[in-house]
Design an enzyme around this catalytic site. Structure first.
Site, PDB file in Angstrom:
ATOM      1  N   ARG A 100      51.176  39.081  29.611  1.00 53.64           N
ATOM      2  CA  ARG A 100      51.634  39.101  31.008  1.00 53.64           C
ATOM      3  C   ARG A 100      52.591  40.274  31.219  1.00 53.64           C
ATOM      4  NH1 ARG A 100      50.420  37.376  36.163  1.00 53.64           N
ATOM      5  NH2 ARG A 100      52.047  36.140  37.163  1.00 53.64           N
ATOM      6  N   THR A 386      41.680  38.351  40.652  1.00 50.19           N
ATOM      7  CA  THR A 386      41.800  38.173  39.204  1.00 50.19           C
ATOM      8  C   THR A 386      40.413  38.259  38.579  1.00 50.19           C
ATOM      9  OG1 THR A 386      43.549  36.579  39.741  1.00 50.19           O
ATOM     10  CG2 THR A 386      42.859  36.654  37.465  1.00 50.19           C
ATOM     11  N   THR A 404      44.728  40.139  35.382  1.00 47.76           N
ATOM     12  CA  THR A 404      44.966  40.470  36.785  1.00 47.76           C
ATOM     13  C   THR A 404      45.912  41.661  36.906  1.00 47.76           C
ATOM     14  OG1 THR A 404      45.779  39.600  38.913  1.00 47.76           O
ATOM     15  CG2 THR A 404      46.896  38.846  36.932  1.00 47.76           C
ATOM     16  N   SER A 450      52.355  32.101  36.548  1.00 48.31           N
ATOM     17  CA  SER A 450      50.997  32.375  37.000  1.00 48.31           C
ATOM     18  C   SER A 450      50.219  31.067  37.071  1.00 48.31           C
ATOM     19  CB  SER A 450      50.303  33.329  36.021  1.00 48.31           C
ATOM     20  OG  SER A 450      48.925  33.437  36.306  1.00 48.31           O
ATOM     21  N   GLY A 472      41.070  33.464  41.230  1.00 47.40           N
ATOM     22  CA  GLY A 472      41.244  32.690  42.443  1.00 47.40           C
ATOM     23  C   GLY A 472      42.658  32.340  42.826  1.00 47.40           C
ATOM     24  N   SER A 473      43.663  33.018  42.271  1.00 49.12           N
ATOM     25  CA  SER A 473      45.048  32.812  42.652  1.00 49.12           C
ATOM     26  C   SER A 473      45.463  31.364  42.460  1.00 49.12           C
ATOM     27  CB  SER A 473      45.250  33.276  44.105  1.00 49.12           C
ATOM     28  OG  SER A 473      46.608  33.233  44.461  1.00 49.12           O
TER      29      SER A 473
END
Length: 576
Positions: A100, A386, A404, A450, A472-473
């Site tokens: 990340r 993403t 992402t 996230s 898809g957030s």
């Protein structure tokens, strides 16, 4: 390795965009040895070719992610971050690999607070939203520890596509159109996507020689070219030159100090199956695990798929678990995350009381009280675009990897052909909310939470059964949950479960409306439309809109390997 470069390098002789070879044409596939599933045919073809040549799951992940960086730069790339859940079949262990993005050393909790008020998302996006990217370090570190093929060989397919061309897909085009007001200001992005003052259309032959050179240097020098090398210095110089005054900036030491981290996995039982997912700061796995625990007493298997009740239960259970996610999720190196307590039987039993016996809850549930100083229940901006891939190699190693750049086209800053992330926008812009501290506040070196949900399932015999994930957030956990319920409760194949409608409570981008709708989101052009009258009667504000997931799954069953992917995108699976 000559076969690899030939199989993906057709343009040198025919003058057309390099096409995947073999070309994937269906969303699902069946095999006995290995399988890949991805949202883009160039990506799935690359993974197939690597595994066909004897590479392992890590090798395929590296090659596929590098190709994603070229052909899907709107969603993912080496300028962004990644969570990869890796199953090592030889040791029978799961590894949660955290790549990340990370806040720079100059960051502060109030860096996006001006005149006593948090600035808007639109004001944050841009050079100020760039965090230290982690995808390349994860790829290189994982390859050094677990890979089998030479590093440079794995970058050849991406370099070839960047040099010789690929067909831009409609998803990329749509995002460039959506974000054009801020993208047109970047000279590299404008040169790549605009021609004669117009955005180039879907299907355009895209060539990106700048990223081709960047990848060639990474092939030679490894990740040091970014983390302390010339590429990293170029990013620091470009980004900082666009940040005014004394606002927080990047430094080359931020890049030198960045490391991949190994996180805890989340494990829960659902109807005799063991569900393994990624621990914090990737909070989607905990959310799905909590939701499954909440659903355990309900006999969903006996409920018809076309009835409203199972969908209502899933929506209400997710509303309960979402309250905990947006309250407690954060970087475990910086905040206390009560993971064990959130899955304890007593806590789950108490939280289940918040699910109404019928109809919709009157209001969104509050988070459970799990700490003396209760954090704020505060939902802010989360990544919108993403990419996900699922991989199973012939040795039984598996990967569910979601990556992402923070939102469509990231920060809108391109350096050396690479779109830079917008992950600083995924922190809370304010350190407090209604007088309470926020878990996801900004701190130097911290990683934002996230909703990403790479996940695997072991069957009742502790054998690997499923590899799954989706872009898809904040809707990602709901997409994954629907798939698990379809497979485990309704005994559907992975492909049939992915094909089920998407129905969940939340907020969704809808460019056909002036304001993003919030309420029960029901996927249009599916059988779910016939449930709408009953759902409205139950008290839901219902919005029938495109609810576009991008699920990619691999199912292992009865000695066969089944690939499955989302027909809502240009997804495909390939294996044999």
């Amino acid at each position: 390795m000559r076969l690899l470069s030939l199989s993906l390098c057709l343009i040198s002789t025919v003058g057309y965009a390099a096409k995947p070879a073999p070309f994937p044409v269906t969303p699902n596939n069946t095999g006995e040895s290995f399988m890949v599933s991805a949202t883009n045919p160039y990506v799935s073809s690359t993974g197939y070719t690597i595994l066909k040549q004897g590479g392992n799951a890590i090798d395929a992940m590296v090659a596929m992610q590098m190709v994603m960086s070229v052909v899907e730069p709107d969603m993912t790339g080496i300028g962004g971050g990644t969570f990869a859940l890796y199953f090592d079949n030889k040791t029978n262990q799961f590894h949660a690999l955290d790549g990340r993005d990370e806040a720079p050393a100059s960051a502060s909790p109030d860096m996006f607070v001006e005149n006593g008020k948090a600035i808007s998302r639109d004001e944050i996006l841009g050079p100020r939203s760039v965090a230290v990217p982690g995808t390349l370090r994860l790829m290189y570190s994982a390859h050094q520890e677990y890979g089998s093929m030479p590093w440079a060989e794995l970058l050849k397919p991406a370099i070839d596509l960047a040099k010789n061309g690929y067909a831009m897909n409609s998803y990329t085009y749509d995002i460039v159109v959506r974000e054009q007001a801020r993208l047109i200001n970047d000279p590299e992005i404008k040169a790549l996507y605009w021609k004669d003052g117009e955005i180039q259309p879907t299907g355009t032959l895209m060539k990106n020689p700048a990223i081709a050179h960047t990848l060639e240097m990474i092939a030679q020098k490894g990740d040091s070219y970014l983390y302390g090398g010339e590429f990293g210095k170029n990013i620091v110089e470009t980004v900082n030159s666009r940040i005014e005054g004394d606002k927080p900036k990047l430094s080359i030491d931020d890049f030198k100090n960045y490391q991949m981290k190994k996180r805890e996995v989340v494990e829960t039982d659902y109807r005799g199956n063991t569900v393994i997912s990624f621990g914090y700061p990737a909070s989607g796995g905990m959310m799905v695990s909590q939701t499954l625990e909440l659903l355990e007493p309900y006999n969903i298997a006996k409920m018809p798929i076309t009835d409203a009740e199972p969908w209502r239960l899933m929506a209400e259970a997710m509303r309960v678990s979402r309250a905990d996610r947006i309250t407690y999720a954060g970087d475990p190196d910086y905040v206390e995350v009560p993971a064990d307590e959130m899955l304890s039987k007593g806590y789950i039993d108490e939280r289940r009381k918040l699910i109404p016996k019928e109809g919709s809850a009157d209001k969104n549930p509050k988070a459970g009280e799990l700490s003396e100083e209760q954090p704020a229940q505060h939902q802010e901006f989360e990544s919108k675009d993403t990419g996900h891939i699922s991989i199973l190699d012939s040795a039984g190693n598996a990967i569910a990897m979601t990556s992402t750049i923070g939102t469509g086209m990231g920060s809108g800053v391109m350096v050396d052909g690479v779109i830079m992330n917008a992950q600083m926008a995924n922190f809370s812009a304010s350190p407090t909310f209604k007088g309470k501290p926020v878990q996801n506040t900004i701190e130097p070196g911290k990683r934002p939470r996230s909703a990403i949900t790479p996940l695997m399932v072991l069957d009742k015999n502790d054998e690997l059964r499923l590899i799954v994930g989706s872009p898809g957030s904040s809707q990602i956990p709901g997409y994954v949950l629907k798939t698990l319920v379809g497979i485990i409760d309704w005994n559907l194949s992975a492909q049939e479960a992915i094909d089920l409608p998407n129905i969940q409570y939340g907020t969704k981008i809808d460019r056909t409306k002036a304001k993003d709708p919030t309420g029960l989101l029901v996927e249009k052009k599916t059988f779910a439309e016939m449930l709408v009258p009953e759902l409205i009667q139950q008290g839901y504000p219902v919005h029938v809109i495109p609810v576009v997931s991008g699920l990619n799954a691999i199912e292992i069953k009865d000695g066969k390997v089944y690939g499955a992917s989302d027909r809502r995108r240009a997804s495909s699976s390939m294996g044999e």
